[in-house]
Design a protein around this motif. Structure first.
Motif, PDB file in Angstrom:
ATOM      1  N   PRO A 270       5.934  -3.925  -8.857  1.00 55.42           N
ATOM      2  CA  PRO A 270       5.115  -3.956 -10.083  1.00 55.42           C
ATOM      3  C   PRO A 270       3.620  -3.938  -9.802  1.00 55.42           C
ATOM      4  O   PRO A 270       2.857  -3.280 -10.519  1.00 55.42           O
ATOM      5  CB  PRO A 270       5.548  -5.248 -10.776  1.00 55.42           C
ATOM      6  CG  PRO A 270       6.188  -6.082  -9.724  1.00 55.42           C
ATOM      7  CD  PRO A 270       6.798  -5.128  -8.748  1.00 55.42           C
ATOM      8  N   LEU A 271       3.180  -4.647  -8.750  1.00 53.02           N
ATOM      9  CA  LEU A 271       1.751  -4.668  -8.442  1.00 53.02           C
ATOM     10  C   LEU A 271       1.270  -3.296  -7.981  1.00 53.02           C
ATOM     11  O   LEU A 271       0.207  -2.819  -8.408  1.00 53.02           O
ATOM     12  CB  LEU A 271       1.475  -5.718  -7.359  1.00 53.02           C
ATOM     13  CG  LEU A 271       0.007  -5.892  -6.938  1.00 53.02           C
ATOM     14  CD1 LEU A 271      -0.874  -6.222  -8.142  1.00 53.02           C
ATOM     15  CD2 LEU A 271      -0.117  -6.973  -5.869  1.00 53.02           C
ATOM     16  N   GLY A 272       2.043  -2.651  -7.111  1.00 55.81           N
ATOM     17  CA  GLY A 272       1.662  -1.324  -6.632  1.00 55.81           C
ATOM     18  C   GLY A 272       1.613  -0.305  -7.753  1.00 55.81           C
ATOM     19  O   GLY A 272       0.688   0.521  -7.825  1.00 55.81           O
ATOM     20  N   MET A 273       2.593  -0.348  -8.658  1.00 52.66           N
ATOM     21  CA  MET A 273       2.604   0.583  -9.790  1.00 52.66           C
ATOM     22  C   MET A 273       1.429   0.324 -10.727  1.00 52.66           C
ATOM     23  O   MET A 273       0.788   1.260 -11.225  1.00 52.66           O
ATOM     24  CB  MET A 273       3.934   0.467 -10.537  1.00 52.66           C
ATOM     25  CG  MET A 273       5.128   0.975  -9.753  1.00 52.66           C
ATOM     26  SD  MET A 273       6.710   0.640 -10.566  1.00 52.66           S
ATOM     27  CE  MET A 273       6.586   1.710 -11.993  1.00 52.66           C
TER      28      MET A 273
ATOM     29  N   TYR B 151       0.826  -1.204   0.000  1.00 50.79           N
ATOM     30  CA  TYR B 151       0.000   0.000   0.000  1.00 50.79           C
ATOM     31  C   TYR B 151       0.862   1.257   0.000  1.00 50.79           C
ATOM     32  O   TYR B 151       0.469   2.286  -0.569  1.00 50.79           O
ATOM     33  CB  TYR B 151      -0.937   0.024   1.208  1.00 50.79           C
ATOM     34  CG  TYR B 151      -2.013   1.087   1.076  1.00 50.79           C
ATOM     35  CD1 TYR B 151      -3.085   0.885   0.215  1.00 50.79           C
ATOM     36  CD2 TYR B 151      -1.939   2.280   1.770  1.00 50.79           C
ATOM     37  CE1 TYR B 151      -4.063   1.858   0.064  1.00 50.79           C
ATOM     38  CE2 TYR B 151      -2.903   3.258   1.626  1.00 50.79           C
ATOM     39  CZ  TYR B 151      -3.966   3.038   0.772  1.00 50.79           C
ATOM     40  OH  TYR B 151      -4.923   4.009   0.619  1.00 50.79           O
ATOM     41  N   ASP B 152       2.056   1.204   0.600  1.00 53.05           N
ATOM     42  CA  ASP B 152       2.962   2.347   0.543  1.00 53.05           C
ATOM     43  C   ASP B 152       3.419   2.601  -0.891  1.00 53.05           C
ATOM     44  O   ASP B 152       3.502   3.758  -1.329  1.00 53.05           O
ATOM     45  CB  ASP B 152       4.179   2.104   1.436  1.00 53.05           C
ATOM     46  CG  ASP B 152       3.821   2.093   2.911  1.00 53.05           C
ATOM     47  OD1 ASP B 152       2.989   2.919   3.320  1.00 53.05           O
ATOM     48  OD2 ASP B 152       4.358   1.237   3.639  1.00 53.05           O
ATOM     49  N   VAL B 153       3.740   1.527  -1.619  1.00 47.67           N
ATOM     50  CA  VAL B 153       4.111   1.676  -3.030  1.00 47.67           C
ATOM     51  C   VAL B 153       2.964   2.305  -3.810  1.00 47.67           C
ATOM     52  O   VAL B 153       3.155   3.243  -4.593  1.00 47.67           O
ATOM     53  CB  VAL B 153       4.482   0.304  -3.642  1.00 47.67           C
ATOM     54  CG1 VAL B 153       4.712   0.429  -5.144  1.00 47.67           C
ATOM     55  CG2 VAL B 153       5.723  -0.263  -2.968  1.00 47.67           C
ATOM     56  N   TYR B 154       1.768   1.798  -3.584  1.00 43.96           N
ATOM     57  CA  TYR B 154       0.579   2.351  -4.244  1.00 43.96           C
ATOM     58  C   TYR B 154       0.378   3.812  -3.868  1.00 43.96           C
ATOM     59  O   TYR B 154       0.092   4.657  -4.731  1.00 43.96           O
ATOM     60  CB  TYR B 154      -0.646   1.527  -3.847  1.00 43.96           C
ATOM     61  CG  TYR B 154      -1.965   2.093  -4.318  1.00 43.96           C
ATOM     62  CD1 TYR B 154      -2.405   1.878  -5.620  1.00 43.96           C
ATOM     63  CD2 TYR B 154      -2.776   2.833  -3.456  1.00 43.96           C
ATOM     64  CE1 TYR B 154      -3.616   2.392  -6.053  1.00 43.96           C
ATOM     65  CE2 TYR B 154      -3.983   3.345  -3.879  1.00 43.96           C
ATOM     66  CZ  TYR B 154      -4.403   3.129  -5.181  1.00 43.96           C
ATOM     67  OH  TYR B 154      -5.597   3.647  -5.607  1.00 43.96           O
TER      68      TYR B 154
ATOM     69  N   ILE C 217       2.607   6.073  -2.723  1.00 39.16           N
ATOM     70  CA  ILE C 217       3.643   6.954  -3.265  1.00 39.16           C
ATOM     71  C   ILE C 217       3.399   7.207  -4.742  1.00 39.16           C
ATOM     72  O   ILE C 217       3.460   8.349  -5.228  1.00 39.16           O
ATOM     73  CB  ILE C 217       5.038   6.342  -3.034  1.00 39.16           C
ATOM     74  CG1 ILE C 217       5.366   6.340  -1.539  1.00 39.16           C
ATOM     75  CG2 ILE C 217       6.101   7.112  -3.802  1.00 39.16           C
ATOM     76  CD1 ILE C 217       6.610   5.565  -1.179  1.00 39.16           C
ATOM     77  N   SER C 218       3.109   6.151  -5.511  1.00 40.38           N
ATOM     78  CA  SER C 218       2.883   6.305  -6.947  1.00 40.38           C
ATOM     79  C   SER C 218       1.626   7.114  -7.226  1.00 40.38           C
ATOM     80  O   SER C 218       1.630   8.032  -8.056  1.00 40.38           O
ATOM     81  CB  SER C 218       2.775   4.926  -7.614  1.00 40.38           C
ATOM     82  OG  SER C 218       3.960   4.191  -7.447  1.00 40.38           O
ATOM     83  N   THR C 219       0.541   6.793  -6.542  1.00 44.24           N
ATOM     84  CA  THR C 219      -0.727   7.481  -6.778  1.00 44.24           C
ATOM     85  C   THR C 219      -0.653   8.929  -6.332  1.00 44.24           C
ATOM     86  O   THR C 219      -1.083   9.844  -7.053  1.00 44.24           O
ATOM     87  CB  THR C 219      -1.870   6.768  -6.037  1.00 44.24           C
ATOM     88  OG1 THR C 219      -1.908   5.402  -6.436  1.00 44.24           O
ATOM     89  CG2 THR C 219      -3.204   7.416  -6.339  1.00 44.24           C
ATOM     90  N   GLY C 220      -0.106   9.157  -5.137  1.00 48.96           N
ATOM     91  CA  GLY C 220      -0.007  10.516  -4.635  1.00 48.96           C
ATOM     92  C   GLY C 220       0.852  11.399  -5.496  1.00 48.96           C
ATOM     93  O   GLY C 220       0.617  12.619  -5.587  1.00 48.96           O
ATOM     94  N   ALA C 221       1.867  10.815  -6.153  1.00 48.58           N
ATOM     95  CA  ALA C 221       2.753  11.602  -6.996  1.00 48.58           C
ATOM     96  C   ALA C 221       2.102  11.994  -8.322  1.00 48.58           C
ATOM     97  O   ALA C 221       2.604  12.869  -9.013  1.00 48.58           O
ATOM     98  CB  ALA C 221       4.036  10.815  -7.272  1.00 48.58           C
ATOM     99  N   MET C 222       0.988  11.356  -8.684  1.00 39.40           N
ATOM    100  CA  MET C 222       0.346  11.655  -9.973  1.00 39.40           C
ATOM    101  C   MET C 222      -0.786  12.670  -9.867  1.00 39.40           C
ATOM    102  O   MET C 222      -1.094  13.358 -10.829  1.00 39.40           O
ATOM    103  CB  MET C 222      -0.182  10.358 -10.598  1.00 39.40           C
ATOM    104  CG  MET C 222       0.899   9.498 -11.203  1.00 39.40           C
ATOM    105  SD  MET C 222       0.247   8.140 -12.203  1.00 39.40           S
ATOM    106  CE  MET C 222      -0.268   7.020 -10.919  1.00 39.40           C
ATOM    107  N   PHE C 223      -1.432  12.746  -8.712  1.00 41.14           N
ATOM    108  CA  PHE C 223      -2.598  13.624  -8.590  1.00 41.14           C
ATOM    109  C   PHE C 223      -2.208  14.949  -7.945  1.00 41.14           C
ATOM    110  O   PHE C 223      -2.085  15.048  -6.737  1.00 41.14           O
ATOM    111  CB  PHE C 223      -3.689  12.949  -7.757  1.00 41.14           C
ATOM    112  CG  PHE C 223      -4.446  11.902  -8.497  1.00 41.14           C
ATOM    113  CD1 PHE C 223      -5.274  12.230  -9.554  1.00 41.14           C
ATOM    114  CD2 PHE C 223      -4.328  10.580  -8.149  1.00 41.14           C
ATOM    115  CE1 PHE C 223      -5.974  11.253 -10.245  1.00 41.14           C
ATOM    116  CE2 PHE C 223      -5.022   9.598  -8.826  1.00 41.14           C
ATOM    117  CZ  PHE C 223      -5.843   9.934  -9.883  1.00 41.14           C
ATOM    118  N   SER C 224      -1.987  15.947  -8.743  1.00 44.12           N
ATOM    119  CA  SER C 224      -1.821  17.312  -8.251  1.00 44.12           C
ATOM    120  C   SER C 224      -2.243  18.227  -9.386  1.00 44.12           C
ATOM    121  O   SER C 224      -3.424  18.301  -9.716  1.00 44.12           O
ATOM    122  CB  SER C 224      -0.387  17.567  -7.779  1.00 44.12           C
ATOM    123  OG  SER C 224       0.546  17.293  -8.786  1.00 44.12           O
ATOM    124  N   SER C 225      -1.272  18.899  -9.984  1.00 47.46           N
ATOM    125  CA  SER C 225      -1.621  19.812 -11.079  1.00 47.46           C
ATOM    126  C   SER C 225      -2.213  19.063 -12.266  1.00 47.46           C
ATOM    127  O   SER C 225      -3.041  19.610 -13.003  1.00 47.46           O
ATOM    128  CB  SER C 225      -0.383  20.591 -11.522  1.00 47.46           C
ATOM    129  OG  SER C 225       0.641  19.703 -11.943  1.00 47.46           O
TER     130      SER C 225
END
Length: 716
Positions: free
Chosen positions: A233-236, A20-23, A25-33
């Motif tokens: 790979p699963l988290g990404m 869930y941390d991998v998920y 980090i990846s998800t949080g890094a995509m949703f902003s601007s």
């Protein structure tokens, strides 16, 4: 405590990050601007086809995601992109990629925190830059305190973000299906679908493509991920599915709800569209939820950015491409100096640079890095390094990687001259730093292994380093390795004998275990021994074979008390017998588990390479001491059960009743000169010599419990 990195002499980071941390980090890094600010700007370029642009961009990121997942599971080390480029293409490419990606992450993270002001200003008149600076300092402190604490915040932020956006998407779809639109203009106009033709649509893909770039940030913290072969790979993949779904559905809602002229000029389109169909909630709760989600998105991007960016100076300093101070691990097991410098650079960006344009320029460099990462996978595969054993392999190789080279090059060309010039300038800065500071490093990339196939230069040190990484990846399986050692047979030889006789003796023992023919095992060892034997020096050799139809590995250790115990000159001309051979480790592994097989070989090889190993091995006088010499001291404890000592309480107790810490087990019991692997029902007697193996924390607890003033009966 931090663990020493055998390759660099610095400390490794603790593995605390879960799936869930991998998920997160990846998800949080995509949703902003990319979601909260960009849709209106992108729609102005191509019209309603912006929906399709987000979908296509999500598909085009796949080659880079697959390549990053493969490299991350093969080399889960801090620094991610830098480390991959350095080991694949050499330290020059690593320097350019490392410094450039670090700067790109700093720019994008700083501007994400600045972007919070656009949404917070809806309800409060806040000073944007001081607020962004305060958040930068707060996230910096949190990252210094620990990756676990920082990842916990990331989980909370992403859970809030995905929950609110899921609610937004569901309510928006219901509203669009009911024909609801904004007041003051016609909404839902999907014609013409491409307002600026194919060129405008392709340019828009380039604009929104960088919204997905955060997907690969997790690679820089791969060293801290538990079970990286599965979780990365699963988290990404789960993160990309989440982002693509919300992007496409969310942007479609905005296009359907808002008039085109309003959408194109709106910097808060999610909020504006939410006002339309959340009007049924009391106290303007709906728009407030949107602002909360936006703040969570920008905050998670900033937090993940600091976490990811700070690992680049750490990794580069480990390799002497930056000053050694950046490689230091602080009291909280985090790269404190690297985090401090990253935060300081972000503050400079926030207060000194323009608020517009720089993040887009950094995105152009990110596209270049994506192309190089795809090329790195090709190099690593074609170099045929034996220890390159990714836990996840990209599908459709090499066509997926070829596409990953072409797509970024095309998108960079669509971003304009300024973006290209910026990318070139950053690359030149990296080249300049390399030749100024680190040009004489005695290390080359895997690309020289590829050249070796053409008769050129290669760097054998890389294969040894990858063996070390394989061992580190198997940290979670160390108890399994210790158990393999504990259950191994030991063959003592005092005089030299023909190698083939040794192989036959070992094969007979293993044939009884597996129920297969001795001839099959003999053939396997004699075919595999030349390669295995030369792969380990310092007086030891590792013959092995891999077989179909077996489920677990077995090992026979040959202990040679007198020095050169096996005469190989007539049997294997390839083996260098210029130094005495004291130890042979005959390993049989399942053929369908290459990763575990390579990790076991790597663990054996690294243990043999340690300075004290051969001293302990040659000093061993019985089977138990032979096995203990192969175990790391922090991973085993030997108790001699005697009355009147701290071990007295263990006497006459069954193994299953000892109450050992989690991850610790009784591996060997020596009684009356006989060595046995005990069952859980075995009762321990006075005089037994008990070897306990397990994780260092559990072993240390037992050591503290039973040493009691250095009493007799405890051996460390």
């Amino acid at each position: 405590m931090p663990v020493t990195d055998m390759a660099s002499g610095s400390s490794t980071l603790q593995k605390t990050l879960t799936l869930y941390d991998v998920y997160a980090i990846s998800t949080g890094a995509m949703f902003s601007s990319g979601f909260f600010l960009l849709p209106g700007i992108a729609a102005a370029e191509t019209g309603p086809s912006v929906i399709l642009a987000y979908l296509v961009a999500g598909i085009l990121i796949l080659p880079s995601m697959y390549s990053m997942a493969e490299l991350s599971t093969a080399m889960p080390k801090a620094g991610g992109t830098y480390y991959f480029l350095d080991r694949a293409l050499g330290p020059l490419a690593g320097t350019v990629g490392g410094l450039g990606t670090w700067l790109a992450l700093v720019f994008k993270s700083a501007f994400a925190l600045i972007g919070m002001g656009a949404y917070l200003a809806i309800y409060a008149d806040v000073p944007i830059k001081p607020l962004a600076a305060a958040l930068t300092l707060a996230f910096g402190v949190l990252n210094v305190v620990g990756a676990k604490e920082s990842s916990l915040l990331q989980r909370v932020l992403v859970t809030i973000l995905v929950g609110v956006l899921g609610f937004y998407a569901a309510q928006g779809v219901l509203s669009v299906s009911g024909g609801q639109s904004a007041v003051g203009g016609a909404a839902g106009e999907f014609t013409p679908f491409f307002t600026d033709g194919a060129r405008g649509f392709l340019a828009t893909i380039g604009i929104v493509f960088v919204s997905y770039a955060g997907l690969t940030k997790v690679a820089s913290v791969a060293e801290e991920v538990k079970n990286p072969d599965r979780n990365i790979p699963l988290g990404m993949g789960l993160s990309l599915l989440t982002a693509t779904g919300i992007y496409v559905i969310g942007v479609a809602i905005m296009v359907a709800i808002l008039p085109a002229t309003d959408l194109h000029a709106d910097l808060t389109p999610v909020y504006t569209s939410g006002e339309v169909f959340f009007n049924w909630l009391p106290y303007t709760l709906g728009p407030i939820l949107i602002v909360v989600a936006a703040v969570a998105a920008f905050a998670s991007t900033g937090n993940a950015g600091i976490m990811s960016a700070s690992r680049y100076p750490l990794a580069m300093a480990r390799d002497r491409l930056l000053p050694d101070g950046f490689a230091k691990i602080g009291r909280f097991d985090t790269p404190t100096r690297s985090i401090v410098v990253t935060v300081g650079l972000m503050l400079i960006v926030i207060f000194v640079l323009s608020e517009e344009g720089v993040a887009k320029l950094a995105s152009a460099f990110q596209l270049l890095i994506f192309a190089l990462l795809n090329f790195a996978v090709i190099v690593m595969r074609e170099s045929e390094i034996p220890s390159y054993a990714p836990g996840y392999r990209s599908p459709f190789y090499p066509w997926m990687q070829v596409a990953g080279l072409v797509i970024p090059a095309f998108l960079i060309s669509e971003m304009g001259t300024l973006a290209i010039v910026f990318t070139v300038v950053v690359a030149l800065v990296g080249v300049g730093w390399y030749f100024y500071y680190a040009r004489n490093l005695p290390r080359e990339g895997a690309i020289f292994h590829l050249f070796a196939r053409l008769g050129k230069q290669r760097d054998d040190g890389l294969d040894r380093e990858l063996q070390t990484i394989l061992e580190e990846k198997g940290v979670g399986h160390d108890t399994a390795f210790d158990r393999l050692v504990a259950e191994s047979d030991v063959l003592h030889l005092d005089t030299p004998v023909p190698y083939r006789d040794v192989v036959e003796d070992v094969s007979v023992r293993l044939a009884e275990e597996y129920g297969i023919s001795t001839e099959t095992l003999c053939h396997g060892f004699l075919e595999g021994a030349p390669y295995s034997a030369v792969s380990v020096s310092h007086g030891a050799a590792l013959p092995y074979c891999r077989l179909d139809g077996i489920t677990e590995p077995k090992m026979v250790m040959v202990h040679c008390q007198s020095g050169i115990c096996v005469d190989l000159e007539d049997e294997l001309e390839e083996l260098d017998t210029s130094e005495p051979v004291y130890a042979f480790f005959f390993l049989v592994s399942p053929k369908d588990d290459e990763g575990e097989h390579l990790r076991t070989l790597a663990t054996l090889a690294n243990r043999v390479d340690e300075e004290q190993f051969m001293v302990e091995w040659r000093a061993a006088t019985d089977e138990q001491e032979v096995k203990e010499s192969l175990l790391h001291h922090e991973r085993y404890l030997t108790l001699h059960l005697l009355s009147g000592t701290s071990t007295e309480e263990i006497i006459d107790r069954r193994v299953e009743d000892l109450g050992l810490p989690a991850g610790v087990l009784v591996a060997l019991v020596r009684r009356d000169g006989q060595i046995t692997v005990p069952s859980r029902h075995m009762t321990l007697d006075e005089g037994d010599r008990v070897t306990i193996i397990g994780n260092p924390a559990g072993i240390n607890r037992l050591y503290e419990l039973y040493r009691l003033g250095e009493q007799e009966g405890v051996v460390r």
